[in-house]
Design an enzyme around this catalytic site. Sequence first.
Site, mmCIF file in Angstrom:
data_model
loop_
_atom_site.group_PDB
_atom_site.id
_atom_site.type_symbol
_atom_site.label_atom_id
_atom_site.label_comp_id
_atom_site.label_asym_id
_atom_site.label_seq_id
_atom_site.Cartn_x
_atom_site.Cartn_y
_atom_site.Cartn_z
ATOM 1 N N SER A 85 0.820 -1.223 0.000
ATOM 2 C CA SER A 85 0.000 0.000 0.000
ATOM 3 C C SER A 85 0.845 1.261 0.000
ATOM 4 O O SER A 85 0.296 2.371 -0.002
ATOM 5 C CB SER A 85 -0.897 0.051 1.239
ATOM 6 O OG SER A 85 -1.729 -1.074 1.279
ATOM 7 N N THR A 187 -1.499 2.105 4.231
ATOM 8 C CA THR A 187 -1.029 3.503 4.159
ATOM 9 C C THR A 187 -0.420 3.899 5.484
ATOM 10 O O THR A 187 -1.026 3.665 6.529
ATOM 11 C CB THR A 187 -2.244 4.411 3.883
ATOM 12 O OG1 THR A 187 -2.679 4.165 2.556
ATOM 13 C CG2 THR A 187 -1.900 5.879 4.049
ATOM 14 N N THR A 205 1.422 6.849 0.548
ATOM 15 C CA THR A 205 0.585 5.730 0.097
ATOM 16 C C THR A 205 0.700 5.502 -1.406
ATOM 17 O O THR A 205 1.095 6.416 -2.151
ATOM 18 C CB THR A 205 -0.906 6.027 0.420
ATOM 19 O OG1 THR A 205 -1.688 4.867 0.190
ATOM 20 C CG2 THR A 205 -1.460 7.171 -0.422
ATOM 21 N N ARG A 215 -6.553 8.918 -10.208
ATOM 22 C CA ARG A 215 -7.289 9.067 -8.936
ATOM 23 C C ARG A 215 -6.311 9.415 -7.794
ATOM 24 O O ARG A 215 -5.269 8.794 -7.652
ATOM 25 C CB ARG A 215 -8.040 7.774 -8.617
ATOM 26 C CG ARG A 215 -8.822 7.804 -7.302
ATOM 27 C CD ARG A 215 -8.029 7.220 -6.162
ATOM 28 N NE ARG A 215 -8.802 7.152 -4.911
ATOM 29 C CZ ARG A 215 -8.251 6.959 -3.717
ATOM 30 N NH1 ARG A 215 -6.958 6.815 -3.598
ATOM 31 N NH2 ARG A 215 -9.000 6.901 -2.643
ATOM 32 N N THR A 238 -6.366 6.797 7.429
ATOM 33 C CA THR A 238 -6.132 5.704 6.487
ATOM 34 C C THR A 238 -7.482 5.112 6.116
ATOM 35 O O THR A 238 -8.466 5.283 6.839
ATOM 36 C CB THR A 238 -5.172 4.646 7.082
ATOM 37 O OG1 THR A 238 -5.023 3.559 6.156
ATOM 38 C CG2 THR A 238 -5.652 4.086 8.405
ATOM 39 N N GLY A 239 -7.533 4.441 4.975
ATOM 40 C CA GLY A 239 -8.788 3.855 4.535
ATOM 41 C C GLY A 239 -9.289 4.532 3.275
ATOM 42 O O GLY A 239 -8.502 5.122 2.526
#
Length: 326
Positions: A85, A187, A205, A215, A238-239
């Site tokens: 990641s 991340t 990340t 993106r 994060t996420g």
Amino acid sequence: MNRRKFLDKSYLGLSTILVAPEVVTNLGKKKNFLTQKNHHVFAISTWNVPEANQIAGKALEDGLSAIDAVVKGVAYEESNLLNNSVGKGGAPDRNGIVSLDACVMNHNGDCGAVLAVENITHVAALAKEVMEKTPHVILAGKGARQFAIKQGYRPENLLTEQSKKAWKKWLKNGNYEPEINVENHDTIGMICCDKSGNLSGACTTSGLAYKMSGRVGDSPIIGSGLYIDNNIGGAVATGLGEEVIKTVGSFLIVELMRNGLSPQKACEEAVNRIIEKQKGKPNFQVAYLATNKTGEVGAFSVQSGFSYSLYKSKTNKNLVSNSIYK
Ligand code: SD4
């Protein structure tokens, strides 16, 4: 009061005015000096990243500034090929291209970010160079890559055989479904406090696996993936970046702490802001990690499975965060 006494008094007054700033400055310096010597350093990172957090913690013990320590710490994960990641070995976009995002913010509120950078592993260090060597905050894509090469970064192929294999497997179905991240490596968002009591942070990340080309998520967006206010504290995320950006998560947490919430309560409130707009249990993960100036730490996530690393008093620990959904 005779004239002589009046003159004496006004002379005294004048001398106080003249001397006072110096005294205050000296006291200020003395106080800063004491704080510098005595401040307990700490480092926190999203997920179970013992090496990166230890590197940062040790650097702080050795007297490195918080901004240099975060960049040094996250660099470990950026070159860790097993972390898919972050950095080299990160998952590519749906075209098979690895593009990285990162930002840094220091105790003065200065910040730098790089977005969608190809072929450069140490993007947090690059974000710091944007902060320090350009009049800008953000460089994106080709411009960021060109700047990196000018600064002496060596272009590399960031797609490892393992990531390529996983991408090819994904291509067979090609479902564009953001995955819930419950694995230990993800991340990395890191916040450090140095011996002067100054806070700085970094977030780095490769973004969502198999994202659309171009993106960019929350991680390099100041206020979303990271925010530091040296008077209050700092937060990292994060996420699923889209949900963090919509609620400006890290800035929100710092502002909630400014208004008196503990880091824990502030993280919970920021997760609630996301959840209250959802109909039922969402299928994504978002997790926050925050600290205030005293080193009190909070963490909270949407789904279970989030943990964070904490280096304090020369000890490094991995701690499990609470979540809304179990
Ligand atoms: C993003 N927040 O690009 C990043 C990805 C991440 O766990 O944190 N994954 O949206």
